[in-house]
Design a protein around this motif. Structure first.
Motif, PDB file in Angstrom:
ATOM      1  N   THR A 263       0.849  -1.194   0.000  1.00  9.59           N
ATOM      2  CA  THR A 263       0.000   0.000   0.000  1.00  9.59           C
ATOM      3  C   THR A 263       0.881   1.239   0.000  1.00  9.59           C
ATOM      4  O   THR A 263       1.969   1.246   0.597  1.00  9.59           O
ATOM      5  CB  THR A 263      -0.939   0.017   1.217  1.00  9.59           C
ATOM      6  OG1 THR A 263      -1.724   1.214   1.184  1.00  9.59           O
ATOM      7  CG2 THR A 263      -0.166  -0.043   2.509  1.00  9.59           C
TER       8      THR A 263
ATOM      9  N   ARG B  89      -7.395  -0.295   7.396  1.00  9.56           N
ATOM     10  CA  ARG B  89      -8.285  -0.574   6.285  1.00  9.56           C
ATOM     11  C   ARG B  89      -9.545  -1.235   6.826  1.00  9.56           C
ATOM     12  O   ARG B  89      -9.475  -2.179   7.628  1.00  9.56           O
ATOM     13  CB  ARG B  89      -7.625  -1.521   5.270  1.00  9.56           C
ATOM     14  CG  ARG B  89      -6.355  -0.966   4.654  1.00  9.56           C
ATOM     15  CD  ARG B  89      -6.665   0.177   3.671  1.00  9.56           C
ATOM     16  NE  ARG B  89      -5.462   0.655   3.013  1.00  9.56           N
ATOM     17  CZ  ARG B  89      -4.676   1.630   3.477  1.00  9.56           C
ATOM     18  NH1 ARG B  89      -4.990   2.242   4.618  1.00  9.56           N
ATOM     19  NH2 ARG B  89      -3.601   2.000   2.804  1.00  9.56           N
TER      20      ARG B  89
ATOM     21  N   ILE C 134     -12.241  -3.778   6.904  1.00  4.77           N
ATOM     22  CA  ILE C 134     -12.327  -5.123   6.328  1.00  4.77           C
ATOM     23  C   ILE C 134     -13.632  -5.826   6.699  1.00  4.77           C
ATOM     24  O   ILE C 134     -13.844  -6.967   6.284  1.00  4.77           O
ATOM     25  CB  ILE C 134     -11.134  -5.998   6.789  1.00  4.77           C
ATOM     26  CG1 ILE C 134     -11.110  -6.095   8.312  1.00  4.77           C
ATOM     27  CG2 ILE C 134      -9.832  -5.472   6.230  1.00  4.77           C
ATOM     28  CD1 ILE C 134     -10.105  -7.087   8.849  1.00  4.77           C
TER      29      ILE C 134
ATOM     30  N   ASN D  64     -14.422  -9.617   5.320  1.00  2.00           N
ATOM     31  CA  ASN D  64     -13.870  -9.844   3.989  1.00  2.00           C
ATOM     32  C   ASN D  64     -12.433 -10.346   4.135  1.00  2.00           C
ATOM     33  O   ASN D  64     -11.481  -9.558   4.173  1.00  2.00           O
ATOM     34  CB  ASN D  64     -13.914  -8.555   3.167  1.00  2.00           C
ATOM     35  CG  ASN D  64     -13.612  -8.804   1.698  1.00  2.00           C
ATOM     36  OD1 ASN D  64     -13.125  -9.872   1.330  1.00  2.00           O
ATOM     37  ND2 ASN D  64     -13.892  -7.815   0.864  1.00  2.00           N
TER      38      ASN D  64
ATOM     39  N   ASP E   8     -10.617 -11.932   2.070  1.00  2.00           N
ATOM     40  CA  ASP E   8      -9.786 -11.759   0.874  1.00  2.00           C
ATOM     41  C   ASP E   8      -9.007 -10.450   0.901  1.00  2.00           C
ATOM     42  O   ASP E   8      -7.962 -10.337   0.243  1.00  2.00           O
ATOM     43  CB  ASP E   8     -10.657 -11.805  -0.381  1.00  2.00           C
ATOM     44  CG  ASP E   8     -11.294 -13.173  -0.587  1.00  2.00           C
ATOM     45  OD1 ASP E   8     -10.714 -14.152  -0.070  1.00  2.00           O
ATOM     46  OD2 ASP E   8     -12.351 -13.261  -1.236  1.00  2.00           O
ATOM     47  N   GLU E   9      -9.492  -9.452   1.609  1.00  2.20           N
ATOM     48  CA  GLU E   9      -8.801  -8.169   1.661  1.00  2.20           C
ATOM     49  C   GLU E   9      -7.802  -8.089   2.806  1.00  2.20           C
ATOM     50  O   GLU E   9      -7.136  -7.058   2.969  1.00  2.20           O
ATOM     51  CB  GLU E   9      -9.821  -7.035   1.788  1.00  2.20           C
ATOM     52  CG  GLU E   9     -10.712  -6.885   0.562  1.00  2.20           C
ATOM     53  CD  GLU E   9     -11.633  -5.685   0.669  1.00  2.20           C
ATOM     54  OE1 GLU E   9     -11.497  -4.932   1.652  1.00  2.20           O
ATOM     55  OE2 GLU E   9     -12.466  -5.494  -0.228  1.00  2.20           O
TER      56      GLU E   9
ATOM     57  N   ARG F 169      -0.854 -13.150   2.287  1.00  2.00           N
ATOM     58  CA  ARG F 169      -2.306 -13.189   2.185  1.00  2.00           C
ATOM     59  C   ARG F 169      -2.924 -14.365   2.925  1.00  2.00           C
ATOM     60  O   ARG F 169      -4.064 -14.308   3.362  1.00  2.00           O
ATOM     61  CB  ARG F 169      -2.713 -13.258   0.706  1.00  2.00           C
ATOM     62  CG  ARG F 169      -2.398 -11.990  -0.072  1.00  2.00           C
ATOM     63  CD  ARG F 169      -3.368 -10.878   0.282  1.00  2.00           C
ATOM     64  NE  ARG F 169      -3.119  -9.667  -0.482  1.00  2.00           N
ATOM     65  CZ  ARG F 169      -3.853  -8.564  -0.367  1.00  2.00           C
ATOM     66  NH1 ARG F 169      -4.880  -8.538   0.465  1.00  2.00           N
ATOM     67  NH2 ARG F 169      -3.566  -7.499  -1.075  1.00  2.00           N
TER      68      ARG F 169
END
Length: 873
Positions: A438, A444, A446, A456, A458-459, A467
């Motif tokens: 970033t 963030r 999420i 979420n 995946d984020e 990840r």
């Protein structure tokens, strides 16, 4: 840089004068409140304290108005021991305080909200300490205390004039739960409503104790539920908890642990507390990190702590070189704050935090960023904030407070709701701190939690931008075929144990035995049938017995064919044709049983096994016993008289042999009646320790004991025959077949004496089927071969290769033969009476074969003549 002072006193001055006295009084008041002393006594104490409380007024914000609201904010952090206040707090302190001032400006400037009514304020600093906040909050109740001034006079004798303090109709605050609890115990006595903007302790939901308390944030019970849902959604079942000492941290962790126990599937590795009264902060936090590392599998740390403790624990983790090891799950005190992460961003990467849902008021951002030392003199702590924020030092104190122009831009318009306990509903935003992948490191969004979790995954990203969700589990999942052996008191921790032997994995924690006819499959998650085996024709265990049996059958057929071909020759006739054919039949059956023992079992094969297993030996030894018995009776009778014994004719011999054989057949028929033949699959015989080598043996329903019983009668005949062979060992060497029969029986006994220990000694062996079958068939083949070789091969040799010896000689009477044989037997025991110990023999005439009298040989020495009988039947 210079600044003017404010009406409240020096902006850079921190509260602290008279602290010792007020701390002690605060503790007394707290105890008196908890003890629920009479209100009059409590008011008397409050009036005594009120005069001393006035010295704290300069360290507060005071806004005039028709209605006055109280405010409690943690403008400063908790100070070291002996000092009530520490460093200034930007976000939780100054930001929130300015938010209240901005809200008052908005309300007072709106003619429709409270027409002709102006809101004032009295805002105090709690210094993040509950006892100090209690002392400060006495300011709010001064107006409600009745003071008796009748005995008070000024120096000139006039009564004093008291300035009545403003009446506070409600209090906004406090921030910390422990502070709100302490203040609520005082305010409820005077029925002053209190609304907190950040206190989340579940204890404050008790409307019986805190009936004048409400809050616009959900309690920690909702927050704890949201954190439990987050941890479980990420697949973590083994976490540690960390709490700041005090009501907020301890109650928050307590709620988290209670909810996790009720939900199940989540275990607490360690539950640690950060002490507040500590001498060396660094050592204490380093010790906490060391303790957390004692359970390295519990990487997830659920933390209920204040800003300073969060900052210190991150710094300790960095000192311990554990960047990226811990997975932080922070409560709303962490939220989306940046200050605890300064210089610790790499340690905090991937941290998951929650924060009550809030609306953004754009006007406040404009308002706050426009504050300066000139236009914000009403905030007596703003100068100190200015110094801290811009890293500078103000040298001149400001002047009195001045009114400033206020501009309003509107509000968020979010409705405020309370449940029956005075709590706001549980609505949270979920953040994760990112520094990798970033361009702008920060929090963030999420997910969110409103009664249920929306995350979420995946984020999400973790240390170094990974990840994949890292693990925080006590024990890894067991492999297929392994069961969980739970650790006592820790339902999330277990040891994996292989379901060994014939067990399979029935469920996660149970191993069960497969059924009798099954074994575990490859991964031990179920069972499969055990393979069925039998003795195959190509097996080495079968090849050798079959080879011997085939040779024996060929030899037996050859001997039998030779005897049939030369049936009327002297040797065949003298051998006793009838019993010879019976004996050869028994030998043939002894060889045939080999093929029955190796053939695939079925009812017919099992039936023939029962019949022929002992029948071949029984026929053989019945015939041999009849022969040896006949020889024995002839010589015993010759010792007494020259009369021929009874039952020595061929017909009698066949009758005796048949009667002996019939006993064996009778036993077999009884066996058939009691236990009909059947086939079974024996899984015990080859049930080895290793299930992969287990086999079910297809065989006839014949036990080892039944085999021995079937052979037992034949063995009895063999032993009896051996006894007779021993008794006739003194017969002259050329007489009949006594000695060959004797050698046959001796050898046969040795074979069967070797068979018995081998047969029973291998009863527990995995190769029992092969060893016992091979041993039994070879023993029977050897017994038949010994009899065939010793009794018939010499005769066949003479018949084929020396036919000149197979001729009939001069006949003599039975009386002469018996007399000569008897005398020969007697004299053969006295060799010393013979000159030179020798005896010369010469072939003489044979007696008549039709009379059953065997040929004789005459031995002559001096004047003595005797006759010996050559081999007969």
């Amino acid at each position: 840089m210079k600044a003017r002072g404010s009406a409240g006193g020096s902006a850079g001055q921190r509260p602290g004068g008279g602290t010792g006295t007020m701390v002690r009084l605060g503790r007394v008041l707290r105890l008196l409140t908890l003890l629920k002393l009479p209100c009059c006594l409590l008011e008397l104490l409050l009036s005594a304290v009120a005069q001393g409380q006035e010295m704290y007024a300069p360290h507060s914000i005071r806004l005039e108005g028709d209605i006055t609201l109280g405010g409690l904010f943690p403008v400063h952090a908790k100070g070291p021991p002996g000092v009530p206040c520490g460093d200034i707090k930007k976000e939780n302190g100054i930001h929130r305080l300015e938010a209240m001032l901005y809200a008052l400006d908005q309300i007072n400037s709106d003619p429709d909200l409270l027409p002709n009514v102006t809101l004032g304020a009295r805002i105090l600093d709690t210094c993040s300490r509950d006892t100090y906040a209690l002392e400060q909050s006495l300011t709010f109740v001064q107006a409600l205390i009745q003071k008796d001034t009748s005995d008070v006079r000024c120096t000139n004798g006039e009564p004093p004039v008291f300035v009545k303090p403003e009446k506070v109709v409600g209090v906004i605050g406090a921030s910390g739960s422990s502070v709100s609890i302490m203040v609520a115990n005082i305010l409820r006595l005077f029925q002053i409503p209190q609304i907190s903007y950040a206190s989340t302790a579940p204890e404050l939901s008790d409307d019986r104790r805190y009936d004048f308390f409400s809050r616009v944030v959900p309690p920690d019970s909702f927050q704890a539920q949201a954190m439990v849902d987050i941890v479980k959604a990420l697949g973590w079942n083994y976490v540690s908890t960390l709490a700041s000492e005090g009501n907020y941290g301890e109650k928050g962790v307590e709620s988290f642990m209670q909810i996790s126990r009720e939900a199940g599937g989540l275990c607490i590795a360690q539950s640690l507390k950060i002490p507040q009264d500590r001498k060396d902060k660094t050592i204490d936090f380093d010790k906490i990190i060391k303790q957390l590392l004692e359970t390295p599998n519990a990487r997830a740390i659920v933390i209920f702590a204040n800003d300073e403790d969060i900052k210190q624990i991150l710094a300790a983790a960095k000192r311990a070189d554990q960047v990226g090891h811990f997975l932080w799950v922070g409560s709303d005190t962490w939220g989306s704050k940046v200050s605890p992460l300064l210089h610790q961003e790499d340690v905090a990467e991937g941290a998951i935090t929650i924060l009550p849902k809030r609306a953004t008021i754009e006007g406040f951002d404009t308002y706050f960023t426009s504050r300066t030392l000139e236009n914000n003199r009403r905030n007596v702590w703003f100068a100190e904030y200015w110094e801290e924020n811009f890293n500078c030092k103000l040298t001149i104190s400001g002047s009195k407070k001045e009114d400033t122009d206020r501009k309003c831009t509107g509000s968020a318009g979010t409705p405020v709701m309370f449940n029956k306990n005075g709590d706001a509903p549980g609505r949270y935003d979920i953040f994760q701190y990112h520094t990798t992948n970033t361009s702008t490191p920060g929090y963030r969004l999420i997910g969110q939690w409103t009664d249920d979790l929306q995350l979420n995954i995946d984020e999400m990203q973790w240390g170094k931008g990974v990840r994949e969700v890292p693990s925080s589990v006590c024990s890894l999942p067991c492999k297929p075929g392994e069961r969980k052996k739970m650790v006592k008191g820790m339902p999330c921790c277990w040891h994996c144990e292989l379901c060994d032997g014939y067990q399979y994995q029935a469920d996660e924690v149970t191993c069960l035995l497969c059924s009798y006819s099954e074994r575990p499959n490859e991964n031990r998650t179920g069972c499969r049938s055990i393979p069925i085996v039998k003795l195959e024709w190509h097996s080495p265990w079968a090849v050798i017995p079959v080879f011997l049996a085939m040779l024996g059958i060929i030899a037996t057929i050859f001997v039998m064919a030779t005897f049939i071909r030369y049936n009327d020759t002297p040797i065949v006739r003298a051998s006793g044709r009838e019993l010879s054919y019976v004996l050869l039949t028994g030998i043939f059956l002894c060889y045939i049983i080999t093929f029955l023992m190796i053939a695939k079992p079925n009812v017919a094969v099992c039936s023939f096994r029962r019949i022929f297993l002992g029948l071949g030996m029984c026929i053989s030894y019945a015939a041999l016993l009849t022969k040896t018995n006949r020889i024995y009776r002839i010589f015993e009778q010759g010792k007494k008289s020259v009369t021929a014994p009874r039952l020595i004719s061929p017909t009698s011999q066949l009758a005796i042999t048949s009667s002996l054989i019939s006993v064996q057949l009778l036993g077999v028929f009884i066996w058939f009646a009691v236990d009909p033949p059947n086939i079974i699959i024996d899984y015990d015989e080859q049930k080895t320790m290793n299930p992969d080598q287990a086999r079910g043996v297809l065989k006839c329903d014949i036990t080892d004991l039944q085999i021995i019983c079937s052979l037992g009668y034949s063995i009895l005949l063999m032993v009896t025959c051996t006894v007779y062979a021993i008794k006739t060992r003194g017969v002259p060497e050329n007489f009949n077949e006594a000695k060959p029969i004797g050698f046959t029986m001796y050898t046969t006994c040795i074979v069967w004496l070797a068979f018995i220990p081998i047969f029973f000694g291998t009863a527990q062996s995995a190769e029992k089927l092969y060893i016992q079958t091979t041993t039994l068939t070879i023993s029977m083949n050897l017994s038949a071969s010994v009899a065939l070789g010793m009794l018939y091969m010499p005769k066949v040799y003479i018949i084929i290769f020396h036919p000149e010896l197979n001729v009939q000689k001069r006949k003599r009477s039975f009386k002469a033969v018996v007399t000569a044989a008897t005398m020969s037997s007697r004299l053969s025991h006295k060799p010393s009476d013979r000159p030179n110990g020798e005896a010369k023999t010469e072939l003489c005439e044979n007696v008549d074969p039709n009379n059953g009298i065997p040929p004789v040989r005459k031995s002559v020495q001096k004047s003595v003549t005797w006759y010996t009988l050559p081999p007969t039947v």
